[in-house]
Design a protein around this motif. Structure first.
Motif, PDB file in Angstrom:
ATOM      1  N   THR A  33      -7.200   3.848  -4.645  1.00  0.00           N
ATOM      2  CA  THR A  33      -8.192   2.693  -4.177  1.00  0.00           C
ATOM      3  C   THR A  33      -8.286   2.943  -2.467  1.00  0.00           C
ATOM      4  OG1 THR A  33      -6.962   0.951  -5.724  1.00  0.00           O
ATOM      5  CG2 THR A  33      -8.308   0.253  -3.625  1.00  0.00           C
ATOM      6  N   PRO A  34      -9.429   3.052  -2.155  1.00  0.00           N
ATOM      7  CA  PRO A  34      -9.572   3.184  -0.782  1.00  0.00           C
ATOM      8  C   PRO A  34      -9.019   2.180   0.292  1.00  0.00           C
ATOM      9  CG  PRO A  34     -11.746   3.519  -1.992  1.00  0.00           C
ATOM     10  CD  PRO A  34     -10.682   2.991  -2.859  1.00  0.00           C
ATOM     11  N   ARG A  35      -8.325   2.587   1.269  1.00  0.00           N
ATOM     12  CA  ARG A  35      -7.855   1.763   2.226  1.00  0.00           C
ATOM     13  C   ARG A  35      -8.811   0.466   2.484  1.00  0.00           C
ATOM     14  NH1 ARG A  35      -5.049   5.575   6.274  1.00  0.00           N
ATOM     15  NH2 ARG A  35      -3.789   6.454   4.634  1.00  0.00           N
ATOM     16  N   ALA A  36      -9.920   0.821   2.986  1.00  0.00           N
ATOM     17  CA  ALA A  36     -10.743  -0.195   3.294  1.00  0.00           C
ATOM     18  C   ALA A  36     -10.908  -1.448   2.327  1.00  0.00           C
ATOM     19  CB  ALA A  36     -12.168   0.489   3.526  1.00  0.00           C
ATOM     20  N   ALA A  37     -10.431  -1.171   1.117  1.00  0.00           N
ATOM     21  CA  ALA A  37     -10.582  -2.479   0.188  1.00  0.00           C
ATOM     22  C   ALA A  37      -9.691  -3.628   0.413  1.00  0.00           C
ATOM     23  CB  ALA A  37     -10.225  -2.036  -1.420  1.00  0.00           C
ATOM     24  N   ASN A  38      -8.248  -2.841   0.668  1.00  0.00           N
ATOM     25  CA  ASN A  38      -6.971  -3.688   1.371  1.00  0.00           C
ATOM     26  C   ASN A  38      -6.686  -4.721  -0.001  1.00  0.00           C
ATOM     27  OD1 ASN A  38      -5.154  -4.197   2.977  1.00  0.00           O
ATOM     28  ND2 ASN A  38      -6.169  -5.899   4.017  1.00  0.00           N
ATOM     29  N   VAL A  39      -6.924  -4.135  -1.224  1.00  0.00           N
ATOM     30  CA  VAL A  39      -6.688  -5.110  -2.261  1.00  0.00           C
ATOM     31  C   VAL A  39      -6.482  -4.295  -3.590  1.00  0.00           C
ATOM     32  CG1 VAL A  39      -9.176  -5.623  -2.976  1.00  0.00           C
ATOM     33  CG2 VAL A  39      -6.976  -7.161  -3.501  1.00  0.00           C
ATOM     34  N   GLY A  40      -5.853  -4.706  -4.610  1.00  0.00           N
ATOM     35  CA  GLY A  40      -5.566  -4.045  -5.744  1.00  0.00           C
ATOM     36  C   GLY A  40      -4.165  -3.352  -6.188  1.00  0.00           C
TER      37      GLY A  40
END
Length: 83
Positions: A33-40
């Protein structure tokens, strides 16, 4: 380059979504998951944005579904926009 990322809070649900897409002949990948999502949970499913309309309803039914994000690779890294 643009692509869609489906993010879930559960690794099992993420892998199930991935297998669902593979079973339908959709070109996809399991990615961090890309860091920019900051969730998951740390894993996401990556696929082309042209596929989203046909799988949106099914993939969003996972109980730990966070959302679909349009990812764009730029010189400054990956930017995410919720769609």
């Amino acid at each position: 380059m643009e692509y869609v990322v489906a993010i879930y809070r559960s690794r099992n649900v993420t892998i199930s979504a991935y297998n669902y897409l593979l079973g339908r002949g959709v070109t996809c990948a399991l990615i961090s998951t890309p860091r920019a999502a900051n969730v998951g949970c740390g894993l996401s499913v990556k696929f082309g944005k042209d596929v989203l309309p046909s799988v949106r309803g099914t993939l969003s039914q996972g109980e730990t579904f966070v959302g679909f994000y349009l990812a764009r690779n730029t010189f400054n890294g990956t930017t995410l926009t919720r769609i």
